[in-house]
Design a protein around this motif. Sequence first.
Motif, PDB file in Angstrom:
ATOM      1  N   TRP A  52      37.074  45.860  39.102  1.00 29.18           N
ATOM      2  CA  TRP A  52      38.603  44.601  38.507  1.00 29.18           C
ATOM      3  C   TRP A  52      38.004  43.508  39.023  1.00 29.18           C
ATOM      4  O   TRP A  52      38.061  43.004  38.147  1.00 29.18           O
ATOM      5  CB  TRP A  52      39.933  44.895  39.963  1.00 29.18           C
ATOM      6  CG  TRP A  52      40.903  44.056  39.916  1.00 29.18           C
ATOM      7  CD1 TRP A  52      42.136  44.106  39.049  1.00 29.18           C
ATOM      8  CD2 TRP A  52      41.249  42.474  39.797  1.00 29.18           C
ATOM      9  NE1 TRP A  52      42.674  42.917  38.827  1.00 29.18           N
ATOM     10  CE2 TRP A  52      41.786  42.278  39.526  1.00 29.18           C
ATOM     11  CE3 TRP A  52      40.269  41.538  41.431  1.00 29.18           C
ATOM     12  CZ2 TRP A  52      42.758  40.763  39.614  1.00 29.18           C
ATOM     13  CZ3 TRP A  52      40.979  40.410  40.996  1.00 29.18           C
ATOM     14  CH2 TRP A  52      41.843  40.086  40.792  1.00 29.18           C
ATOM     15  N   PHE A  53      37.245  43.085  39.936  1.00 29.65           N
ATOM     16  CA  PHE A  53      36.421  41.815  40.534  1.00 29.65           C
ATOM     17  C   PHE A  53      35.572  41.026  38.686  1.00 29.65           C
ATOM     18  O   PHE A  53      35.426  39.727  38.751  1.00 29.65           O
ATOM     19  CB  PHE A  53      36.182  41.824  41.437  1.00 29.65           C
ATOM     20  CG  PHE A  53      37.097  41.566  42.495  1.00 29.65           C
ATOM     21  CD1 PHE A  53      37.642  39.714  43.318  1.00 29.65           C
ATOM     22  CD2 PHE A  53      37.164  42.591  43.907  1.00 29.65           C
ATOM     23  CE1 PHE A  53      38.187  40.239  44.233  1.00 29.65           C
ATOM     24  CE2 PHE A  53      38.001  42.779  44.680  1.00 29.65           C
ATOM     25  CZ  PHE A  53      38.589  41.034  44.402  1.00 29.65           C
ATOM     26  N   MET A  54      34.872  42.787  38.610  1.00 26.48           N
ATOM     27  CA  MET A  54      34.115  41.921  37.476  1.00 26.48           C
ATOM     28  C   MET A  54      35.039  41.901  36.339  1.00 26.48           C
ATOM     29  O   MET A  54      34.606  41.059  35.313  1.00 26.48           O
ATOM     30  CB  MET A  54      33.138  43.357  36.739  1.00 26.48           C
ATOM     31  CG  MET A  54      32.043  44.115  38.337  1.00 26.48           C
ATOM     32  SD  MET A  54      31.537  45.300  38.106  1.00 26.48           S
ATOM     33  CE  MET A  54      30.463  45.894  39.533  1.00 26.48           C
ATOM     34  N   GLN A  55      36.041  42.612  35.708  1.00 20.33           N
ATOM     35  CA  GLN A  55      36.529  42.635  34.776  1.00 20.33           C
ATOM     36  C   GLN A  55      37.610  40.816  34.658  1.00 20.33           C
ATOM     37  O   GLN A  55      37.912  40.361  33.939  1.00 20.33           O
ATOM     38  CB  GLN A  55      37.792  43.480  34.346  1.00 20.33           C
ATOM     39  CG  GLN A  55      37.468  44.515  34.560  1.00 20.33           C
ATOM     40  CD  GLN A  55      37.977  45.640  34.303  1.00 20.33           C
ATOM     41  OE1 GLN A  55      39.075  45.968  35.155  1.00 20.33           O
ATOM     42  NE2 GLN A  55      37.300  47.209  34.813  1.00 20.33           N
ATOM     43  N   ASN A  56      37.664  40.598  35.473  1.00 20.54           N
ATOM     44  CA  ASN A  56      38.476  39.683  36.344  1.00 20.54           C
ATOM     45  C   ASN A  56      37.906  37.713  36.449  1.00 20.54           C
ATOM     46  O   ASN A  56      38.516  36.885  37.137  1.00 20.54           O
ATOM     47  CB  ASN A  56      39.628  39.300  37.405  1.00 20.54           C
ATOM     48  CG  ASN A  56      40.638  39.823  37.070  1.00 20.54           C
ATOM     49  OD1 ASN A  56      41.717  39.432  36.362  1.00 20.54           O
ATOM     50  ND2 ASN A  56      40.783  41.410  37.102  1.00 20.54           N
ATOM     51  N   ALA A  57      36.446  38.248  35.777  1.00 17.22           N
ATOM     52  CA  ALA A  57      34.899  36.688  36.414  1.00 17.22           C
ATOM     53  C   ALA A  57      35.835  35.571  36.017  1.00 17.22           C
ATOM     54  O   ALA A  57      35.738  34.812  36.042  1.00 17.22           O
ATOM     55  CB  ALA A  57      34.129  37.441  35.685  1.00 17.22           C
ATOM     56  N   GLY A  58      36.726  36.109  34.396  1.00 10.03           N
ATOM     57  CA  GLY A  58      36.695  34.900  33.565  1.00 10.03           C
ATOM     58  C   GLY A  58      38.772  34.800  34.134  1.00 10.03           C
ATOM     59  O   GLY A  58      38.957  33.998  33.309  1.00 10.03           O
TER      60      GLY A  58
END
Length: 800
Positions: A417-423
Amino acid sequence: MKTKSFVIGLLFAAAVTVSAEPAKITIDASKPGHQVSPTLWGIFFEDINLSADGGIYPELVRNRSFEDADKPESWKLINAADGKCETTISTADYYSKPVAPALNPFNRHSLRVKVDGAASLENEGYWGMNIVKGDSYTFKLAARVTDGFSGPLAVKILSASGQELASGEISGLTGDWKYRTLDLTASDSDPKARLQISASGKGTLFLDMVSLMPKKNWKDHGLRVDLAESIDALKPSFLRYPGGCWVEGDDFAHMYHWKNTIGDIDARTPLFNIWKYWATHGLGYHEYLQMAEDLGAEPLFCINVGMSHKEVTPMSQMGQWVQDALDAIEYANGTADTFWGSLRAKNGHPAPFNLKYMEIGNENGGAPYRERWPLFVKAIKEKYPYVQLVANHWQGGYPRTPTPDIVDEHFYNTPEWFMQNAGHFDNYDRNGPKIFVGEYAVTRNTGKGNLRGAIGEAAFMTGLERNSDVVVMASYAPLFVNMNHREWNPDLINFDSSRWYGLPSYYVQKLFSEHRGDVTLPVTVEAGSVEEKPPTGKIGVGTWNTQAEFKDIKVTAPDSKVLFTSDFSKNSDGWKMLGDGEWKVADGVLRQTAEKEFIRAIAGDKSWTDYTLELKARKLAGSEGFLVLFHINDDEDRVWWNIAGWNNTQHAVELTESLDHKNGSIESGRWYDIRIEVKGTSVKCWLDGKLIHDLKNPSLTTRSLFASATHDDKSGDVIVKVVNASATPTETEINLNGVKNLSGSAQAIVLTSDNPNDENTLDEPTKVSPKTETMKISGVKFTRSFPGNSFTVLRIGAGK
Ligand code: AHR
């Protein structure tokens, strides 16, 4: 783009599709962007997991004031005359004998011991006292004696095996309360030592405020040295305190009141707090401000908005809550001729602390929060216009009137989730309030805090840095855990009585903070792999503050093969119950009657991929509806259709975040037909034959290469932060455009480990920690291989 894709096995995923394109990161140093927010990286100290007492506040005696219970908890009595020692409420003594040195009516209990012969008391502190050879300790107590007893008292520090490490004597006790002190120096070390106080004779002894404090403390302001240094090393630019849920309390009787935490320590009211232990408030409001000052960090005080987890103060009674906030600012900043400012001066800090940030409430939302927020803003801005006010972003929003200076958002989720929400913040309104990411951490699929979790956070933090024109502050949560009282997992810094270690996440925080740079540089990341994990997992049913029944549960594969049918004719064999539920099989149904959160029953097989799950469910009582789980691999997984969640107002599919909210409720006492079909990335959900959700699971695609870049004005360095979240090394071309004076060398600081599940421990505290290499570079382009699951900081000497 996925040209030339091939499938490989991964350490942490069954199968992924990876592109074979070479990765490329391009930094344009000729187009500097915005300033990196000077307050970007800070810390959030919540008194959770015994972070203060039993942690950074180094009192070695537990229950020193005997306020913890009606029994003398944490104390062991050997040989009292009547075989017992008792806590006694001795308020009368305090009023009739004001000679009691600073003993205060708020500190109501003392210990009464009837002595006839030899008696002793022992205290082991917080799972043993850390005593170090050659170090000195201040022993202090308040005592009085009656019924002919006059002492003396023998005071000893003993090792776990009973060896004497230090000793002293207290004599001349009288009928009046008096403080007495001893200096004790240890002849040997033991991290599991204990304190012993012995008396012989006949009569009655009263004790209170029994304390043993190490003389060594951080910056002479009373903090445990190693733990204070562990946070100092993070170079935090702000300190949010003291919570968290700690600020709200489960109810008002257990919430934090800053006014109860200042002044003489025996005048501070202990608190049994939401994290299930007594706090002495030795680390009080003043000490937090002092800690911030000593860390060189801006203090950010979070105050209760008139809402606990369970209650809301009526609007007509909000005056005192607002006044508390005003008084807190006056205490921190007022001149010595103001009431609260004079108390600060009396408590040892004549100069103002310069509090510039205050957060109103913690994780509060909805109409009650929106109503109370303006009361605080109006009163505080009128008197202290320079104080930046932080509002909570909770229950899907934040108060709009008046517009907050800063809005606090919290994120707890999986590494992916944190990777997908880097943006996540890329498209935030640049004209709206600034953002404080006040709490964030990978809390799921990360063990006790492993490398993979740290990599997820590092990917997200590249996005925070890149967006630090709008995200002005961010802090990981929670900061500390005494490993003997873990109320939350994971926590950045783990400790026992004498040792500590940081999670891999600790080193991510440290590296971002140490290598901030001053100005952001634009970065593009090309290629890098895209991973597609086929979702698999078990099924389940559950509830949230609701009682319900389930029956006729059936799982069918796409080829119509029946994978599972429930049989509740006799028992619930084959089901795994998770959470605090009360499950019973009766009348052919599976019944759950506890009205608590996060209760689940899981069945089936982890290898199931595409399937249709059908069942019937009926609500019996409570505030919500049903949870129907699918693709469950881990006991903590929250992959479900939440039917009539949010207090029976909405349905949503919750994957790594809640998706596709639809208004909807359910009635009690009525059977509902539920059907979920999962196929590839698609999830479809029907209620009573009506299609409610039809969506794609966005969390299945994970970018794996992330980067951000800044320029450091002092050294002239270009700082590039690169996260490789894939399992394998990624050969990457780095292009530095617009740089004139490359020095030909660079430093690479690399955080990685052999296995993404690797964790640090007390025995191997730095197993996953950064290693520094020097690299030679020539020209403005070079290639580097970033290891799988790694975070790298490149400092490229570019001259000034
Ligand atoms: O950080 C732990 C807890 O998480 C905090 O107390 C609270 O604000 C959040 O729910």
